[in-house]
Design a protein around this motif. Sequence first.
Motif, short mmCIF file in Angstrom:
data_model
loop_
_atom_site.label_atom_id
_atom_site.label_comp_id
_atom_site.label_asym_id
_atom_site.label_seq_id
_atom_site.Cartn_x
_atom_site.Cartn_y
_atom_site.Cartn_z
N LEU A 1 -6.04 12.66 2.25
CA LEU A 1 -4.93 12.52 1.31
C LEU A 1 -3.68 11.98 2.00
N HIS B 1 -2.33 8.71 -4.11
CA HIS B 1 -3.74 8.94 -3.82
C HIS B 1 -4.36 9.69 -4.99
N GLN C 1 0.85 -1.18 0.00
CA GLN C 1 0.00 0.00 0.00
C GLN C 1 0.89 1.23 0.00
N LYS D 1 -16.49 3.75 -5.56
CA LYS D 1 -15.04 3.58 -5.38
C LYS D 1 -14.65 2.12 -5.20
N SER E 1 -1.77 8.51 3.75
CA SER E 1 -1.74 7.07 4.00
C SER E 1 -1.60 6.80 5.49
N ASN F 1 -6.58 4.60 -2.79
CA ASN F 1 -5.15 4.64 -2.46
C ASN F 1 -4.52 3.43 -3.14
N ALA G 1 -14.74 6.51 4.18
CA ALA G 1 -15.00 6.93 2.82
C ALA G 1 -16.45 7.35 2.64
N ASP H 1 -10.17 5.13 -0.61
CA ASP H 1 -9.55 6.18 0.20
C ASP H 1 -10.53 6.67 1.26
N ILE I 1 -6.92 11.75 -6.61
CA ILE I 1 -8.04 12.54 -6.11
C ILE I 1 -8.47 13.54 -7.16
N TRP J 1 -12.41 12.06 -3.07
CA TRP J 1 -11.40 11.05 -2.74
C TRP J 1 -11.79 9.76 -3.43
N SER K 1 -2.77 12.70 -8.95
CA SER K 1 -2.44 11.56 -8.11
C SER K 1 -1.29 12.00 -7.21
#
Length: 437
Positions: free
Chosen positions: A245, A199, A195, A226, A247, A407, A259, A241, A201, A404, A339
Amino acid sequence: MLTRTPDGEIIPGLASALPTQVDETTWQFTLNEGVVFHNGEEFNADSVVASVERMLRLIGDGVTDLDGYYSIITGAEAVDATTVNITTAEPDGVLPARMTWLKMIPPSSAESDDLSDTVVGTGPYEFVEWVRGERVDLVASGNYWGDTPSVAEAKYTFVSESGSRFAGLLSGDYDLITNLSPADVGQAPQVAAVQGQEHPIIILDADEGITADVNVRTALNLAVDKEAIAESLFGGFAAVDPGQLLSESILGFNPDLEAYPYDPDQAQQLIQDAGVAGETITLVGESSGRWLLDAELLQAVAGYWEDAGLTVDLQLPEFGEYLDVLFDRDSRADAIFVSSSNDILDADRQLSTYYQAGGIGSSNSDADLAELIDQGRSTLDEAERESIYQQAVAVAYDQAYFVWLINNQDIYGLSERMEWTPRVDSKILLKEMAVSG
């Protein structure tokens, strides 16, 4: 001088320990002894001073795009051969993270603006050759101060087209490729994923146009499925996500945010109630494939928004023109795709760029949010910084300043002989690799 573990924790590197604070604007670093550059020059406090002063000169001359990383630094001073103080214009809780990214140079290189053809470092690999646009060749250093790396030499090859990278992996030309397409995962000799920090967005103009209404911005979030994007488009190599923004590996990640749900009926109702059904919203991305499946992602979003009752003007210009739109401070598009990654793994990097009013990629004028981000940057207590940033991302969530999406996981294709575990900071470090056969 500092580095990070594969999980993102800041640890000593060229410094022998984490820095201590002399006062609110002065950080003191103690350096490892016996470290030399590849050209034989000793690494010491003078090297740190030269590296900092060179960066400040480049910023002052306007010949670097790293001013956002280092402009708060005011200077460096050698206390003795293995001790150096770095000063900032104001209290800066980001300074340790900044020093994981600042590259150290020998004093003999301090006057050069461009070191790309004469790279001299202290790391486990020495620069051999850079053929621009094609490859970079490295070889293990014979005088590295740390543990001897397993890989003796390596060649980084630049291949922009994903199909060509994958073909090279299958043919044995490459031992590792980045941005492996989810569609190719089943055919790759080995796959490694983590991961990451990407991100994707959509920045919404909160001040003007159709997206100035918070209910419209909320609807744009509710309209997008999403989960379907993560599973169908990215083959499960992405997570939805949770409305921020950041992680989980970044200080300031807010675990209380969830989310926006997929609720197309509510999205349609909000669009109708706002009186904008049938109106046009401009969505700007880019056409170069800079980010994994970016065009496909935007086409999916445009479809969801049209299902919610809007007419979507999807624009995918070339990358240079796209950047002009992204960083245009005078005329903000309704919706701009980006991104966002995070090189230094500190919340300030993303919040000051995209969340804070006046940031080069922001589309809001929220003074209270901007003040929170300033407070987080200047706060030195880590727990307090975390709390401030969690408040900041919650404000942006409530105001729906972005759509959003997901990720991404960083997906790598590996040859059968490659042994390597990817990092949360997306760095590809040869010293962490091994090959067999």
